[in-house]
Design an enzyme around this catalytic site. Structure first.
Site, PDB file in Angstrom:
ATOM      1  N   ASP A   4       0.871  -1.180   0.000  1.00 15.90           N
ATOM      2  CA  ASP A   4       0.000   0.000   0.000  1.00 15.90           C
ATOM      3  C   ASP A   4       0.903   1.223   0.000  1.00 15.90           C
ATOM      4  O   ASP A   4       2.049   1.160   0.437  1.00 15.90           O
ATOM      5  CB  ASP A   4      -0.907   0.006   1.244  1.00 15.90           C
ATOM      6  CG  ASP A   4      -2.178   0.827   1.035  1.00 15.90           C
ATOM      7  OD1 ASP A   4      -3.264   0.227   0.919  1.00 15.90           O
ATOM      8  OD2 ASP A   4      -2.070   2.081   0.989  1.00 15.90           O
ATOM      9  N   ASP A  64       3.831   2.942  -4.062  1.00 15.33           N
ATOM     10  CA  ASP A  64       2.764   3.529  -4.870  1.00 15.33           C
ATOM     11  C   ASP A  64       2.702   2.714  -6.155  1.00 15.33           C
ATOM     12  O   ASP A  64       3.712   2.592  -6.865  1.00 15.33           O
ATOM     13  CB  ASP A  64       3.103   4.999  -5.160  1.00 15.33           C
ATOM     14  CG  ASP A  64       1.955   5.721  -5.846  1.00 15.33           C
ATOM     15  OD1 ASP A  64       1.357   5.151  -6.793  1.00 15.33           O
ATOM     16  OD2 ASP A  64       1.649   6.857  -5.447  1.00 15.33           O
ATOM     17  N   VAL A  65       1.529   2.159  -6.457  1.00 17.99           N
ATOM     18  CA  VAL A  65       1.429   1.258  -7.617  1.00 17.99           C
ATOM     19  C   VAL A  65       1.628   1.970  -8.956  1.00 17.99           C
ATOM     20  O   VAL A  65       1.774   1.306  -9.983  1.00 17.99           O
ATOM     21  CB  VAL A  65       0.089   0.484  -7.638  1.00 17.99           C
ATOM     22  CG1 VAL A  65      -0.004  -0.448  -6.437  1.00 17.99           C
ATOM     23  CG2 VAL A  65      -1.096   1.427  -7.726  1.00 17.99           C
ATOM     24  N   TYR A  75     -13.810   7.546 -13.076  1.00 16.87           N
ATOM     25  CA  TYR A  75     -13.833   6.243 -12.392  1.00 16.87           C
ATOM     26  C   TYR A  75     -14.359   5.147 -13.316  1.00 16.87           C
ATOM     27  O   TYR A  75     -13.777   4.063 -13.415  1.00 16.87           O
ATOM     28  CB  TYR A  75     -14.698   6.355 -11.137  1.00 16.87           C
ATOM     29  CG  TYR A  75     -14.650   5.126 -10.260  1.00 16.87           C
ATOM     30  CD1 TYR A  75     -13.503   4.813  -9.537  1.00 16.87           C
ATOM     31  CD2 TYR A  75     -15.761   4.281 -10.140  1.00 16.87           C
ATOM     32  CE1 TYR A  75     -13.461   3.689  -8.716  1.00 16.87           C
ATOM     33  CE2 TYR A  75     -15.719   3.165  -9.320  1.00 16.87           C
ATOM     34  CZ  TYR A  75     -14.575   2.866  -8.604  1.00 16.87           C
ATOM     35  OH  TYR A  75     -14.530   1.757  -7.798  1.00 16.87           O
ATOM     36  N   LYS A 134     -12.426   1.859 -14.652  1.00 16.70           N
ATOM     37  CA  LYS A 134     -12.863   0.494 -14.325  1.00 16.70           C
ATOM     38  C   LYS A 134     -13.226  -0.291 -15.583  1.00 16.70           C
ATOM     39  O   LYS A 134     -13.051  -1.508 -15.638  1.00 16.70           O
ATOM     40  CB  LYS A 134     -14.023   0.541 -13.328  1.00 16.70           C
ATOM     41  CG  LYS A 134     -13.592   1.028 -11.952  1.00 16.70           C
ATOM     42  CD  LYS A 134     -12.515   0.129 -11.354  1.00 16.70           C
ATOM     43  CE  LYS A 134     -12.062   0.573  -9.974  1.00 16.70           C
ATOM     44  NZ  LYS A 134     -11.096  -0.351  -9.368  1.00 16.70           N
ATOM     45  N   THR A 136     -16.677   0.544   2.704  1.00 19.56           N
ATOM     46  CA  THR A 136     -15.253   0.761   3.007  1.00 19.56           C
ATOM     47  C   THR A 136     -15.025   2.263   3.153  1.00 19.56           C
ATOM     48  O   THR A 136     -15.906   3.058   2.801  1.00 19.56           O
ATOM     49  CB  THR A 136     -14.357   0.270   1.848  1.00 19.56           C
ATOM     50  OG1 THR A 136     -14.517   1.175   0.739  1.00 19.56           O
ATOM     51  CG2 THR A 136     -14.691  -1.148   1.413  1.00 19.56           C
TER      52      THR A 136
HETATM   53  P1  NAI Z   1     -10.164   1.988   0.221  1.00 19.71           P
HETATM   54  O1  NAI Z   1      -9.993   3.420  -0.079  1.00 19.71           O
HETATM   55  O2  NAI Z   1     -10.759   1.557   1.508  1.00 19.71           O
HETATM   56  O3  NAI Z   1      -8.757   1.242   0.054  1.00 19.71           O
HETATM   57  C1  NAI Z   1      -7.923   1.475  -1.046  1.00 19.71           C
HETATM   58  C2  NAI Z   1      -6.481   1.289  -0.618  1.00 19.71           C
HETATM   59  O4  NAI Z   1      -5.659   1.495  -1.785  1.00 19.71           O
HETATM   60  C3  NAI Z   1      -6.020   2.308   0.439  1.00 19.71           C
HETATM   61  O5  NAI Z   1      -5.354   1.645   1.501  1.00 19.71           O
HETATM   62  C4  NAI Z   1      -5.072   3.208  -0.336  1.00 19.71           C
HETATM   63  O6  NAI Z   1      -3.995   3.718   0.460  1.00 19.71           O
HETATM   64  C5  NAI Z   1      -4.559   2.260  -1.412  1.00 19.71           C
HETATM   65  N1  NAI Z   1      -4.059   3.001  -2.562  1.00 19.71           N
HETATM   66  C6  NAI Z   1      -4.689   3.985  -3.248  1.00 19.71           C
HETATM   67  N2  NAI Z   1      -3.900   4.443  -4.217  1.00 19.71           N
HETATM   68  C7  NAI Z   1      -2.753   3.736  -4.148  1.00 19.71           C
HETATM   69  C8  NAI Z   1      -1.548   3.753  -4.891  1.00 19.71           C
HETATM   70  N3  NAI Z   1      -1.353   4.634  -5.882  1.00 19.71           N
HETATM   71  N4  NAI Z   1      -0.574   2.866  -4.575  1.00 19.71           N
HETATM   72  C9  NAI Z   1      -0.752   2.001  -3.560  1.00 19.71           C
HETATM   73  N5  NAI Z   1      -1.854   1.954  -2.811  1.00 19.71           N
HETATM   74  C10 NAI Z   1      -2.847   2.808  -3.100  1.00 19.71           C
HETATM   75  O7  NAI Z   1     -11.006   1.431  -1.015  1.00 19.71           O
HETATM   76  P2  NAI Z   1     -11.808   0.053  -1.242  1.00 19.71           P
HETATM   77  O8  NAI Z   1     -13.242   0.363  -1.219  1.00 19.71           O
HETATM   78  O9  NAI Z   1     -11.258  -1.029  -0.408  1.00 19.71           O
HETATM   79  O10 NAI Z   1     -11.416  -0.207  -2.772  1.00 19.71           O
HETATM   80  C11 NAI Z   1     -10.586  -1.281  -3.207  1.00 19.71           C
HETATM   81  C12 NAI Z   1     -10.838  -1.478  -4.680  1.00 19.71           C
HETATM   82  O11 NAI Z   1     -12.188  -1.869  -4.864  1.00 19.71           O
HETATM   83  C13 NAI Z   1     -10.633  -0.221  -5.521  1.00 19.71           C
HETATM   84  O12 NAI Z   1     -10.051  -0.586  -6.755  1.00 19.71           O
HETATM   85  C14 NAI Z   1     -12.039   0.269  -5.741  1.00 19.71           C
HETATM   86  O13 NAI Z   1     -12.143   1.043  -6.901  1.00 19.71           O
HETATM   87  C15 NAI Z   1     -12.785  -1.043  -5.834  1.00 19.71           C
HETATM   88  N6  NAI Z   1     -14.221  -0.923  -5.625  1.00 19.71           N
HETATM   89  C16 NAI Z   1     -14.704  -0.408  -4.452  1.00 19.71           C
HETATM   90  C17 NAI Z   1     -16.083  -0.271  -4.303  1.00 19.71           C
HETATM   91  C18 NAI Z   1     -16.668   0.321  -3.062  1.00 19.71           C
HETATM   92  O14 NAI Z   1     -17.895   0.585  -3.063  1.00 19.71           O
HETATM   93  N7  NAI Z   1     -15.919   0.531  -1.981  1.00 19.71           N
HETATM   94  C19 NAI Z   1     -17.026  -0.703  -5.356  1.00 19.71           C
HETATM   95  C20 NAI Z   1     -16.387  -1.247  -6.517  1.00 19.71           C
HETATM   96  C21 NAI Z   1     -15.034  -1.344  -6.632  1.00 19.71           C
END
Ligand code: NAI
Length: 242
Positions: free
Chosen positions: A32, A53-54, A146, A150, A181
């Protein structure tokens, strides 16, 4: 021993995936950009924390190298790192558009490619799971960046599945619906946006992160050996209802 790398492991779906994979017995590498958060998850699951950072190719490469140094190989990678735009005022900002694509699409590509190079060298296949969204195929208002990102993740998964099948590497895309989340906390806390997001979800509630993690963990496991190039919505029925 199964060695799994999870990006976005510091929060939400990534953290839930790291926990589930560890509970299943995998050695988990938690990646992360948030150093404290990834350390917390890694401590929680007895995994290896890596701050990266990815969108940074060198940092992603270093994360895979750290994995190989610690455990000797990579079997599976779950690309959960992602960003969504929450501020309406930013939605038409070209820099924000670029950043969303950089993290969600290019970041997924960099991580998948770095892991696949290692899997190809190992010679015995591997499993890549990308996290798209129900918005990979349907756009809601205010989601241009977004939804484009996606949609890109969905096609990235299909393209890489075709390219890497000769190496025995499977690539699949999970499509979560709205999930409880930190990413969605703002939207779910706003009554109007919450209604928009949950309207038409047959199960009538957001997903719990663990419910998404179950599907990611399946696709990251040897049990899914003949599944590749698939898009698997985990959306409480939202796409089915149309
Ligand atoms: P979140 O915001 O709780 O967690 C995302 C994590 O990714 C965070 O820990 C953040 O620090 C990390 N991150 C962000 N940019 C980064 C980077 N450049 N390099 C490394 N780490 C990075 O979000 P959540 O909800 O857990 O999302 C996870 C995935 O699921 C994402 O791809 C999101 O688009 C997808 N998603 C989420 C939905 C939702 O309703 N929460 C619905 C559909 C998809």
């Amino acid at each position: 021993d199964v060695i799994s790398v999870v990006t976005g492991a510091g929060s939400g779906i990534g953290a839930a995936t790291a926990r589930l994979l560890a509970a299943r017995g995998d050695h988990v590498v938690c990646v992360d950009r948030d150093e404290a958060a990834t350390r917390d998850t890694a401590t929680d699951v007895g995994g290896l924390p890596v701050t990266a950072d990815v969108t940074d190719p060198a940092a992603v490469e270093a994360a895979v190298e750290a994995t190989v140094r610690a455990f000797g190989r990579v079997d599976a990678v779950a690309c959960c790192a992602g960003v969504e735009v929450n501020e309406a005022a930013q939605r038409l900002d070209p820099r924000v558009f670029d950043r969303v694509l950089a993290v969600n699409v290019t970041g997924s590509f960099l991580v998948a490619a770095a892991a696949a190079r290692r899997m190809i060298a190992q010679g015995d296949g591997g499993r890549v799971v990308l996290v798209g969204s129900a918005n990979s195929v349907v756009a809601l208002p205010g989601q241009a960046a977004y939804a484009v990102s996606k949609g890109g993740v969905l096609m990235l998964g299909r393209a890489l599945a075709v390219d890497w099948a000769p190496h025995g590497i499977t690539v699949n895309v999970v499509g979560p619906g709205v999930t409880d989340t930190p990413m969605s906390a703002g939207s779910l806390g706003d009554p109007e946006r919450r209604a928009l997001l949950l309207d038409g979800v047959p199960l009538g509630r957001p997903a719990r992160p663990a419910e998404i993690a179950e599907v990611i963990a399946f696709l990251a496991s040897p049990a899914a050996s003949y599944v590749t190039g698939a898009f698997l919505p985990v959306d409480g029925g939202w796409l089915a209802r149309g």
